[in-house]
Write a protein that holds these residues in place. Structure first.
Motif, mmCIF file in Angstrom:
data_model
loop_
_atom_site.group_PDB
_atom_site.id
_atom_site.type_symbol
_atom_site.label_atom_id
_atom_site.label_comp_id
_atom_site.label_asym_id
_atom_site.label_seq_id
_atom_site.Cartn_x
_atom_site.Cartn_y
_atom_site.Cartn_z
ATOM 1 N N SER A 117 0.721 -1.130 -0.007
ATOM 2 C CA SER A 117 0.109 -0.052 0.042
ATOM 3 C C SER A 117 0.886 1.248 0.151
ATOM 4 O O SER A 117 0.690 2.381 -0.835
ATOM 5 N N PHE A 120 2.791 1.910 -3.371
ATOM 6 C CA PHE A 120 2.160 2.513 -4.440
ATOM 7 C C PHE A 120 2.049 3.801 -4.052
ATOM 8 O O PHE A 120 2.266 4.551 -5.197
ATOM 9 N N VAL A 121 2.113 4.287 -3.085
ATOM 10 C CA VAL A 121 2.017 5.849 -2.872
ATOM 11 C C VAL A 121 3.299 6.582 -2.762
ATOM 12 O O VAL A 121 3.558 7.597 -3.524
ATOM 13 N N PRO A 124 6.037 5.122 -6.823
ATOM 14 C CA PRO A 124 5.433 4.499 -7.635
ATOM 15 C C PRO A 124 6.297 4.013 -8.865
ATOM 16 O O PRO A 124 5.872 3.025 -9.709
ATOM 17 N N ALA A 127 6.693 0.288 -7.698
ATOM 18 C CA ALA A 127 5.196 -0.075 -7.687
ATOM 19 C C ALA A 127 5.030 -0.630 -9.330
ATOM 20 O O ALA A 127 4.563 -1.722 -9.602
ATOM 21 N N GLY A 128 5.360 0.248 -9.970
ATOM 22 C CA GLY A 128 5.429 -0.002 -11.644
ATOM 23 C C GLY A 128 6.206 -1.053 -12.087
ATOM 24 O O GLY A 128 5.651 -1.795 -12.828
ATOM 25 N N LEU A 130 7.345 -3.582 -10.244
ATOM 26 C CA LEU A 130 6.655 -4.944 -9.758
ATOM 27 C C LEU A 130 5.374 -5.266 -10.689
ATOM 28 O O LEU A 130 5.317 -6.512 -10.962
ATOM 29 N N PHE A 131 4.623 -4.381 -11.191
ATOM 30 C CA PHE A 131 3.488 -4.666 -12.113
ATOM 31 C C PHE A 131 4.117 -5.321 -13.278
ATOM 32 O O PHE A 131 3.534 -6.080 -13.820
ATOM 33 N N ALA A 132 5.332 -4.782 -13.658
ATOM 34 C CA ALA A 132 5.839 -5.189 -14.822
ATOM 35 C C ALA A 132 6.186 -6.621 -14.686
ATOM 36 O O ALA A 132 6.121 -7.444 -15.413
ATOM 37 N N ALA A 134 4.872 -8.860 -12.555
ATOM 38 C CA ALA A 134 3.758 -9.646 -12.731
ATOM 39 C C ALA A 134 3.434 -9.783 -14.085
ATOM 40 O O ALA A 134 2.938 -11.096 -14.507
ATOM 41 N N LEU A 245 6.473 3.539 -17.443
ATOM 42 C CA LEU A 245 6.793 3.540 -16.297
ATOM 43 C C LEU A 245 6.838 5.085 -15.462
ATOM 44 O O LEU A 245 7.692 5.875 -16.234
ATOM 45 N N PRO A 246 6.403 5.243 -14.428
ATOM 46 C CA PRO A 246 6.515 6.640 -13.767
ATOM 47 C C PRO A 246 8.147 6.794 -13.475
ATOM 48 O O PRO A 246 9.006 5.918 -13.234
ATOM 49 N N SER B 117 1.815 5.809 -16.844
ATOM 50 C CA SER B 117 2.881 6.642 -15.825
ATOM 51 C C SER B 117 2.326 7.487 -15.223
ATOM 52 O O SER B 117 2.356 7.681 -13.856
ATOM 53 N N PHE B 131 -2.841 -3.626 -11.138
ATOM 54 C CA PHE B 131 -2.281 -4.549 -10.643
ATOM 55 C C PHE B 131 -2.742 -5.803 -10.252
ATOM 56 O O PHE B 131 -2.461 -6.987 -10.834
ATOM 57 N N TRP B 244 -4.127 -4.716 0.820
ATOM 58 C CA TRP B 244 -2.939 -4.247 0.741
ATOM 59 C C TRP B 244 -2.873 -2.970 -0.331
ATOM 60 O O TRP B 244 -1.922 -2.624 -0.838
#
Lengths: 247, 247
Positions: A117, A120-121, A124, A127-128, A130-132, A134, A245-246, B117, B131, B244
């Motif tokens: 959590s 992500f804040v 980012p 988080a991005g 990690l998204f990739a 996944a 990605l950010p 982004s 995600f 989460w």
DNA sequence: CGCGCGATTGAAACAACTCAACTAGAGTGG
DNA sequence: CCACTCTAGTTGAGTTGTTTCAATCGCGCG
């Protein structure tokens, strides 16, 4: 841990192989990987249906996750190598969907789901990525599904060998024609949907054709190009599109 | 589009089925879904190797993505239903990995990758739920791999039927015992790794056993419980662990 | 009304499975 | 240093679920 197989962080080297991280994000990642757990080979670390409140970053060693169908039929859901994040596909589940077993001695680094959590804040970009990861995991499974669905035994095994090789090559410099292989034929079979006996026959067949050579707990890839062709393997792990990605 | 099958936003209703969205996030989502494209059934929307610079939210209709192995062997990588986001698993690729084909008339809503982004920075909760959706997609594929690996023809088909039913039930109220089926037996076969002829035989067998009844371009599920048992299907889509996610 | 795609059904062939026996090697303890 | 055990790999013979190939049927559509 000054083990040669255990660099400071495999995840860091995997991430920075694909994208750049600034000082802040690098530090953020370092804190994520604070803890460390060591387990011996052939140990069942957790069972399906157990509560899944953490992801695990693999720092050293190989693992695999298995599911049981119809009582005795076993299926290897996934293989996990250094730099991989275990459990990405299970984040939405209360309980994990598979048993997790060590193939070799391993070092893991737990990442509590509760920390996501804040990530992500505050981070980012991480988080991005990690998204990739996944997404890449999804791609790998999807690839395996296609291969198991449409290729014969030799093709499936050739694909598995080349895929493992390519995945290892992301975090580590390994020779083009050598692959360590701590997995038993039974595990290989449960991964590509063949019986142990037939895995054996197929490996022998590949060997007789001069494509591989089994020795020293590993596989020599005598003809990587033909193996890729037979297994319809295309390496999608060596670079990624990170433009979205950010920063 | 005042089509009965096209509510304002399937993605919105899918998301809010799982978690709550505040005013800001709801509006953010609405803007994401601004555009709209309509296509007829049986149309190849894009081919593998084409540049993949957008995700697509399915607003209405069914689609599937296919890959070709070894020349003529076809494999259905995934099925896409209203509320699904197409292309999550391909975000890391420059070019998309499969052809995308409409099974019925569809309405899509493009979501340029370039927008991701900003989303990760400005709407972390939405990024988080995307995600989560990527994770669920991964779970679905993984499930199919297990099923194709370890179940016989009837089990595979039973699983597919129940999985489709469960996925549709996420965004729509549908009866427990009815499933529309616009997919040809060939597509079904390519999805669960069977030949069209054998799909036919297996459907007939399921019908003879009184488990299903084929009529009106669909399937009546006469005994959902036994179908779930045969296909080893467990519904993991009706709720998710969202603890989460950023708030 | 005929065209064409999808579904149905049959017969023969085969890739992979099952079962089972045997071998090799690694570890252990006497 | 040798027996003992245990696990993993090797190999053979018979079986089977699924494929392949092919022919036929049914129906929606232009």
């Amino acid at each position: 841990m000054d083990h040669p197989d255990a660099p400071k962080s495999c995840l860091y080297s995997k991430i920075t192989r694909y994208i750049e991280l600034d000082e802040f994000n690098a530090r953020y990642l370092e804190e994520l990987e604070a803890g460390e757990e060591v387990y011996p080979a052939r140990r069942r670390l957790r069972r399906a249906k157990e509560k899944a409140d953490a992801l695990y970053i693999v720092r050293r060693g190989w693992l695999y996750s298995v599911r049981y169908l119809g009582g005795d039929r076993r299926h290897v859901k996934g293989l996990h190598f250094p730099g991989d994040v275990i459990g990405l596909s299970d984040v939405t589940l209360e309980a994990c969907s598979a048993d997790l077993i060590t193939a070799t001695d391993v070092t893991l680094c737990p990442l509590p789901k509760a920390n996501l959590s804040a990530m992500f804040v505050n981070a980012p970009r991480i988080a991005g990525i990690l998204f990739a990861f996944a997404a890449i995991e999804s791609l790998i499974v999807s690839e395996r599904l296609a291969v198991v669905s449409r290729l014969n035994a030799e093709g499936r095994i050739a694909h598995l060998l080349m895929q493992i090789h390519a995945r290892l090559a992301v975090t580590r410099d390994i020779p083009d024609n050598w692959l360590p292989m701590p997995l038993s034929q039974e595990v290989i079979g449960d991964a590509v949907s063949l019986t142990q006996a037939y895995v054996n026959r197929s490996l022998k067949e590949l060997e007789d054709q001069g494509l591989i050579l089994r020795r020293d707990q590993g596989v020599e890839l005598l003809d990587p190009e033909r193996l890729k062709a037979i297994g319809e393997f295309e390496d999608r792990f060596q670079s990624i599109d990170s433009s979205w990605l950010p920063t």
